[in-house]
Design an enzyme around this catalytic site. Structure first.
Site, PDB file in Angstrom:
ATOM      1  N   ARG A 193      -0.576  19.494  13.425  1.00  0.00           N
ATOM      2  CA  ARG A 193       0.306  18.730  12.535  1.00  0.00           C
ATOM      3  C   ARG A 193       0.713  17.401  13.163  1.00  0.00           C
ATOM      4  NH1 ARG A 193       2.209  18.770   7.647  1.00  0.00           N
ATOM      5  NH2 ARG A 193       4.306  18.363   8.440  1.00  0.00           N
ATOM      6  N   PHE A 231      12.445  19.204  15.612  1.00  0.00           N
ATOM      7  CA  PHE A 231      11.555  20.000  14.779  1.00  0.00           C
ATOM      8  C   PHE A 231      10.088  19.579  14.919  1.00  0.00           C
ATOM      9  CE2 PHE A 231      15.713  20.687  13.066  1.00  0.00           C
ATOM     10  CZ  PHE A 231      15.710  22.023  12.695  1.00  0.00           C
ATOM     11  N   GLU A 232       9.731  18.406  14.469  1.00  0.00           N
ATOM     12  CA  GLU A 232       8.324  18.020  14.453  1.00  0.00           C
ATOM     13  C   GLU A 232       8.202  16.559  14.874  1.00  0.00           C
ATOM     14  OE1 GLU A 232       4.796  19.643  11.754  1.00  0.00           O
ATOM     15  OE2 GLU A 232       6.076  18.220  10.686  1.00  0.00           O
ATOM     16  N   GLN A 233       8.024  16.356  16.162  1.00  0.00           N
ATOM     17  CA  GLN A 233       7.961  15.022  16.757  1.00  0.00           C
ATOM     18  C   GLN A 233       6.573  14.806  17.358  1.00  0.00           C
ATOM     19  OE1 GLN A 233      10.122  12.443  20.335  1.00  0.00           O
ATOM     20  NE2 GLN A 233      10.922  14.443  19.777  1.00  0.00           N
TER      21      GLN A 233
END
Length: 532
Positions: A351, A372-374
């Site tokens: 991702r 969270f999503e870095q």
């Protein structure tokens, strides 16, 4: 001669074992993914990375974990023809509570596919597993007490409420009574228990004093595994708490091993602090590193450092010689990602990045510092002086999209040179900085104004020299410094919140974000790291 640290840069909480003639050390990784780093050696002086066991969602998912949570203090052991790894996934940092969940995974080969985890308990962190000679297995962890001052078993710090012991069976889980076997010494903050057996005694080593400058390795023993335990005559096996000028500081949290020829060694975490840019303070940008010391058994049946004091040495006489690690590294981006690099929290790396056509492509996701999503891929800073370079191709359409080079600790402590798009300037270079602003994580812009750049790939570089860092860029042959000299000491354990507020270390690497949610991609064709 062994030179400390043996594992430079962020490599804390070393769990230490020997299997045959090979030694292994497992270290904490906190919010960095994959979880746990394992190194091996045959001479105790020179170590190579060999495994990162927690590499899939079934073993570890840290999305949402706060900074300095995640994997705390793993314990590696070997019994019954397989390796055993015990680890904690800490989900809460601030406040009275700690949500700390403890698991066990196993594997026959250190670098194989580790089993799905078995949940054990959540009563505290820093768990370990002791395999007794009668075949029984015992699970230990510190007990966390949320009730406040005056309620715990150790008056020095009520939250650290002793070391719990309970029998554990691979098929039945925890069995039998839970025993609080030792409250610790007067130093308090007792954690990181490890048991071993020798000469009719059970020996317990723990970390105490917190993981800052009051840290220590403490020791106790008992004839019965459940106690009662008596403390070491000196209370501690090692500590630098009373020697602030000693080059090795923060010594604590390690494990004991005997060599095949009877030598005895103990690992420890350590820091070697530097002053800030004004010459004041103590800062450890390399984080908590791993060191090792030779020990001796005295006639009283207690373990002591070979040197006769409580201070670990920077150089330890040994048969082997530590190799010079000051070698420049040029990374070519071929799959899989080089093991020097890690990312943050997510078990779904596809991702946030992919490797193809000789490049690392970052997929811009959430903001720099997201829990969270870095999209940040970075390696440890392992030297006080170094230069890192990268080349990025990125075509942002808005100031909400950026990609570039960063020195990073956590959301409160970073500097980043990025390619972005600024109204009135177009495609431009900007510096984003959060120099330890806790708890607000306010963003600062060290540049007076963005620097417009033409289309095409751009070369970015950073030079760090102890407490100072400078960014550079080029499109042709000549490098140009951009922005002022920045405070590099803030990218450290002590920066911002202070020595007990964060527990990892400085990283340098590549970052991209796209807070429009469109996943704008940045292509990095090279990355180099050169110690000086």
């Amino acid at each position: 001669m062994i030179r400390n640290p043996i594992l430079p840069g962020f490599n804390p909480d070393p769990s230490f074992i020997r299997v045959g003639k090979t030694y292994y050390i497992a270290t904490s990784t906190f919010e960095w993914y994959p979880g746990v780093r394992i190194y091996r050696s045959t001479d105790l002086a020179n170590w190579e990375f060999c495994a990162a066991p927690l590499d899939r969602a079934g073993l570890l998912d840290m999305r949402g974990n706060p900074d300095s949570c995640g994997v705390w203090a793993p314990c590696l052991s070997h019994a019954d023809g397989r390796f055993w790894l015990v680890y904690t996934d800490v989900k809460r940092f601030d406040g009275a509570f700690k949500d700390a969940h403890n698991y066990i995974t196993t594997c026959e080969a250190i670098d194989g596919r580790w089993s799905d985890p078995v949940y054990v308990n959540s009563s505290g962190f820093d768990p370990s597993l002791f395999h007794d000679s009668d075949g029984r297995k015992w699970f230990l962890n510190m007990q966390w007490n949320h009730r406040g001052k005056g309620t715990g078993g150790n008056p020095a710090h009520a939250s650290f409420d002793g070391i719990l012991l309970q029998q554990w069976h691979p098929a039945r889980g925890l069995v039998g009574p839970v025993t609080n076997i030792w409250p610790g010494t007067k130093r308090g903050l007792t954690e990181a228990p490890h048991l071993f057996r020798r000469g009719g005694w059970y020996y317990l080593t723990t970390a105490e004093g917190g993981t800052g400058y009051g840290h220590a390795v403490s020791m106790a023993r008992a004839r019965n595994i459940c106690g009662p335990y008596e403390s070491h005559p000196d209370l501690h096996l090692m500590t630098a708490a009373d020697a602030p000028d000693h080059p090795i500081q923060r010594t604590g949290h390690g494990q004991y091993v005997e060599t095949p020829d009877g030598e005895v060694w103990h690992t420890f975490l350590m820091g070697h602090p530097i002053p800030g840019p004004d010459g004041q303070g103590r800062f450890c940008p390399l984080g908590r590193e791993t060191g090792i010391e030779r020990c001796v058994w005295r006639d009283d049946g207690w373990l002591y450092l070979e040197g006769g004091s409580l201070l670990a040495r920077t150089e330890v006489p040994a048969k082997a010689e530590s190799h010079d690690d000051r070698k420049a590294v040029e990374y070519d981006f071929t799959a899989p990602l080089h093991s020097d690099f890690q990312w943050l929290r997510t078990p779904e790396p596809t991702r946030i990045f992919r490797i193809n056509d000789g490049a690392l492509t970052l997929i811009g996701r959430e903001s720099l510092g997201s829990w969270f999503e870095q999209a940040l891929v970075a390696r440890r800073q392992q030297h006080l002086r170094y230069r890192a370079e990268t080349v990025v191709a990125f075509d942002p359409q808005t100031y909400q999209q950026a990609a570039g080079l960063t020195t990073y600790y956590n959301r409160h402590k970073f500097h980043a040179l990025v390619v972005t798009h600024e109204p009135g300037f177009g495609r431009a270079l900007s510096i984003l900085s959060c120099p330890g602003d806790w708890p607000d994580a306010a963003l600062f812009a060290p540049l007076d104004q963005p620097v417009p750049i033409p289309e095409g790939p751009v070369h970015l570089a950073v030079e760090v020299d102890h407490a100072q860092q400078r960014f550079f860029w080029r499109k042709g042959e000549a490098w140009h410094q951009i922005g002022p000299t920045l405070d590099a000491s803030v990218i450290s354990d002590e920066g911002g919140r202070g020595e007990h507020g964060s527990f990892t270390g400085a990283f340098v690497g590549m970052v991209a974000f796209d807070i429009t949610g469109q996943g704008r991609e940045a292509r990095f064709s090279r990355f180099s790291y050169a110690p000086e």
